[in-house]
Write a protein that holds these residues in place. Structure first.
Motif, PDB file in Angstrom:
ATOM      1  N   GLY A 255     -20.890  -8.596  -0.379  1.00  0.00           N
ATOM      2  CA  GLY A 255     -20.028  -9.403  -0.762  1.00  0.00           C
ATOM      3  C   GLY A 255     -19.678 -10.443  -1.209  1.00  0.00           C
ATOM      4  O   GLY A 255     -20.119 -11.730   0.273  1.00  0.00           O
ATOM      5  N   THR A 256     -18.898 -10.660  -1.378  1.00  0.00           N
ATOM      6  CA  THR A 256     -18.089 -12.315  -1.688  1.00  0.00           C
ATOM      7  C   THR A 256     -16.657 -12.224  -0.889  1.00  0.00           C
ATOM      8  O   THR A 256     -16.201 -11.858  -1.499  1.00  0.00           O
ATOM      9  N   PHE A 257     -16.064 -13.401  -0.597  1.00  0.00           N
ATOM     10  CA  PHE A 257     -15.447 -13.935   0.199  1.00  0.00           C
ATOM     11  C   PHE A 257     -14.368 -14.985  -0.908  1.00  0.00           C
ATOM     12  O   PHE A 257     -14.930 -16.105  -0.964  1.00  0.00           O
ATOM     13  N   GLN A 258     -13.204 -14.543  -1.341  1.00  0.00           N
ATOM     14  CA  GLN A 258     -12.652 -15.321  -2.495  1.00  0.00           C
ATOM     15  C   GLN A 258     -11.693 -16.504  -2.031  1.00  0.00           C
ATOM     16  O   GLN A 258     -10.703 -15.780  -0.652  1.00  0.00           O
ATOM     17  N   ARG A 259     -11.288 -17.559  -2.250  1.00  0.00           N
ATOM     18  CA  ARG A 259     -10.061 -17.944  -2.236  1.00  0.00           C
ATOM     19  C   ARG A 259      -8.765 -16.548  -1.809  1.00  0.00           C
ATOM     20  O   ARG A 259      -7.591 -16.544  -0.696  1.00  0.00           O
ATOM     21  N   GLY A 260      -8.582 -15.522  -2.220  1.00  0.00           N
ATOM     22  CA  GLY A 260      -7.776 -14.718  -2.090  1.00  0.00           C
ATOM     23  C   GLY A 260      -7.632 -13.711  -1.023  1.00  0.00           C
ATOM     24  O   GLY A 260      -6.441 -13.724  -0.365  1.00  0.00           O
ATOM     25  N   ASP A 261      -8.727 -13.884  -0.642  1.00  0.00           N
ATOM     26  CA  ASP A 261      -9.329 -13.201   0.703  1.00  0.00           C
ATOM     27  C   ASP A 261      -9.072 -14.141   2.105  1.00  0.00           C
ATOM     28  O   ASP A 261      -7.827 -13.405   2.985  1.00  0.00           O
ATOM     29  N   GLN A 262      -8.868 -15.565   1.326  1.00  0.00           N
ATOM     30  CA  GLN A 262      -8.474 -16.518   3.095  1.00  0.00           C
ATOM     31  C   GLN A 262      -7.330 -16.322   3.013  1.00  0.00           C
ATOM     32  O   GLN A 262      -6.204 -16.394   3.908  1.00  0.00           O
ATOM     33  N   PHE A 263      -6.176 -16.231   1.599  1.00  0.00           N
ATOM     34  CA  PHE A 263      -4.887 -15.754   1.875  1.00  0.00           C
ATOM     35  C   PHE A 263      -4.224 -15.132   2.308  1.00  0.00           C
ATOM     36  O   PHE A 263      -3.318 -14.842   3.126  1.00  0.00           O
ATOM     37  N   ALA A 264      -4.814 -13.410   1.597  1.00  0.00           N
ATOM     38  CA  ALA A 264      -5.209 -12.147   2.689  1.00  0.00           C
ATOM     39  C   ALA A 264      -4.656 -12.216   3.462  1.00  0.00           C
ATOM     40  O   ALA A 264      -3.911 -11.946   4.653  1.00  0.00           O
ATOM     41  N   MET A 265      -5.735 -13.053   5.090  1.00  0.00           N
ATOM     42  CA  MET A 265      -5.758 -13.279   5.696  1.00  0.00           C
ATOM     43  C   MET A 265      -4.643 -13.447   6.649  1.00  0.00           C
ATOM     44  O   MET A 265      -3.718 -13.339   7.400  1.00  0.00           O
ATOM     45  N   ILE A 266      -4.540 -14.861   5.892  1.00  0.00           N
ATOM     46  CA  ILE A 266      -3.502 -15.786   6.622  1.00  0.00           C
ATOM     47  C   ILE A 266      -2.165 -14.745   6.579  1.00  0.00           C
ATOM     48  O   ILE A 266      -0.533 -14.986   7.124  1.00  0.00           O
ATOM     49  N   GLY A 267      -1.963 -13.961   5.285  1.00  0.00           N
ATOM     50  CA  GLY A 267      -0.791 -13.108   5.102  1.00  0.00           C
ATOM     51  C   GLY A 267      -0.996 -11.728   6.606  1.00  0.00           C
ATOM     52  O   GLY A 267       0.782 -11.778   6.666  1.00  0.00           O
TER      53      GLY A 267
ATOM     54  N   ALA B 260       3.220 -15.136  18.621  1.00  0.00           N
ATOM     55  CA  ALA B 260       3.277 -14.625  17.257  1.00  0.00           C
ATOM     56  C   ALA B 260       2.750 -16.304  17.045  1.00  0.00           C
ATOM     57  O   ALA B 260       1.993 -16.359  15.823  1.00  0.00           O
ATOM     58  N   VAL B 261       2.747 -16.974  17.488  1.00  0.00           N
ATOM     59  CA  VAL B 261       1.887 -18.210  17.257  1.00  0.00           C
ATOM     60  C   VAL B 261       0.814 -18.328  16.649  1.00  0.00           C
ATOM     61  O   VAL B 261       0.143 -18.949  15.927  1.00  0.00           O
ATOM     62  N   VAL B 262       0.273 -18.020  17.895  1.00  0.00           N
ATOM     63  CA  VAL B 262      -1.074 -17.073  18.501  1.00  0.00           C
ATOM     64  C   VAL B 262      -1.379 -16.533  17.231  1.00  0.00           C
ATOM     65  O   VAL B 262      -2.771 -16.642  16.738  1.00  0.00           O
ATOM     66  N   LEU B 263      -1.279 -15.074  16.607  1.00  0.00           N
ATOM     67  CA  LEU B 263      -2.127 -14.505  15.855  1.00  0.00           C
ATOM     68  C   LEU B 263      -1.760 -15.276  14.097  1.00  0.00           C
ATOM     69  O   LEU B 263      -2.662 -15.302  13.960  1.00  0.00           O
ATOM     70  N   VAL B 264      -0.661 -15.788  13.987  1.00  0.00           N
ATOM     71  CA  VAL B 264      -1.568 -16.678  13.182  1.00  0.00           C
ATOM     72  C   VAL B 264      -2.373 -18.324  13.030  1.00  0.00           C
ATOM     73  O   VAL B 264      -2.642 -17.998  12.328  1.00  0.00           O
ATOM     74  N   VAL B 265      -2.238 -18.089  13.890  1.00  0.00           N
ATOM     75  CA  VAL B 265      -3.225 -19.608  13.974  1.00  0.00           C
ATOM     76  C   VAL B 265      -4.855 -18.770  13.750  1.00  0.00           C
ATOM     77  O   VAL B 265      -5.775 -18.856  13.157  1.00  0.00           O
ATOM     78  N   VAL B 266      -4.333 -17.497  14.842  1.00  0.00           N
ATOM     79  CA  VAL B 266      -6.302 -16.937  14.913  1.00  0.00           C
ATOM     80  C   VAL B 266      -6.426 -16.379  13.708  1.00  0.00           C
ATOM     81  O   VAL B 266      -7.715 -16.721  13.160  1.00  0.00           O
TER      82      VAL B 266
ATOM     83  N   ILE C 248      -9.716 -17.555  11.292  1.00  0.00           N
ATOM     84  CA  ILE C 248     -10.617 -16.477  10.584  1.00  0.00           C
ATOM     85  C   ILE C 248     -10.778 -16.271   9.063  1.00  0.00           C
ATOM     86  O   ILE C 248     -11.076 -16.078   8.685  1.00  0.00           O
ATOM     87  N   ALA C 249      -9.639 -17.378   8.721  1.00  0.00           N
ATOM     88  CA  ALA C 249      -9.347 -17.394   6.520  1.00  0.00           C
ATOM     89  C   ALA C 249      -9.871 -18.410   6.568  1.00  0.00           C
ATOM     90  O   ALA C 249     -10.944 -18.533   5.892  1.00  0.00           O
ATOM     91  N   THR C 250      -9.928 -19.634   7.439  1.00  0.00           N
ATOM     92  CA  THR C 250     -11.163 -20.459   7.433  1.00  0.00           C
ATOM     93  C   THR C 250     -12.535 -20.344   7.471  1.00  0.00           C
ATOM     94  O   THR C 250     -13.459 -20.807   6.738  1.00  0.00           O
TER      95      THR C 250
END
Length: 175
Positions: free
Chosen positions: A64-76, A41-47, A51-53
């Motif tokens: 296309g472009t990646f925006q701030r919402g896409d980064q939060f979605a990846m973390i989610g 679980a920890v590894v998944l969140v870190v990975v 990816i989000a960064t």
């Protein structure tokens, strides 16, 4: 427990003292899978956070472009996958002189010892099972073969509680 409460319960016949013969209440949880799941679980969140960064700004290839919402979605997504992994840490079995409570990954049940014929842990089986008098087998995922001796000791403890209950029922019937 105070002496007064002890005397009150003893007179009512509902004392909850643990017997000296090792047939007291028990609580069992798997160990190895819990460790693996928490690390995963920890590894998944870190990975997914990494990816989000890396999802930054417009891409030069026209896709296309990646925006701030896409980064939060990846973390989610990483958090959701981690929570899904942690479901495998849920199994537990609790038993006392009267009943057995089993909580598996999805679902749980509570059974009186009267409906349990035996506790099985067949060779090659991934976990133990309760054999019921109606020929059903109820899985006990908390007692996993991966835990080796801990699972064997847990099955033996459950068998002692079951045998103590059968003995108590036979003594009551003999009276």
């Amino acid at each position: 427990m105070s002496e007064r409460q002890d005397a009150t319960q003893a007179s009512a016949g509902t004392t909850e003292r643990e017997p000296v013969d090792g047939t007291g209440p028990i609580r069992l949880r798997p160990h190895r899978i819990r460790l693996v799941c928490w690390i995963s679980a920890v590894v998944l969140v870190v990975v997914f956070a990494l990816i989000a960064t890396t999802l930054t700004g417009p891409t030069g290839n026209g896709y296309g472009t990646f925006q701030r919402g896409d980064q939060f979605a990846m973390i989610g997504l990483g958090v959701l996958f981690a929570l899904g992994t942690l479901l495998f840490t849920r199994p537990r079995v609790e038993a006392d002189a009267h009943r057995i409570r089993v909580r598996n990954i999805i679902g749980s049940y509570e059974l009186p010892w009267e409906v349990v014929r035996g506790i099985r842990f067949d060779r090659g089986a991934p976990w133990a099972a309760l054999e019921l008098y109606d020929d059903d087998l109820m899985p006990v995922v908390a007692l996993q073969a991966a835990d080796k001796q801990l699972a064997v000791d847990g099955v033996r403890a459950l068998r002692r509680l079951h045998q103590a209950h059968l003995t108590a029922v036979a003594e009551r019937a003999a009276r």
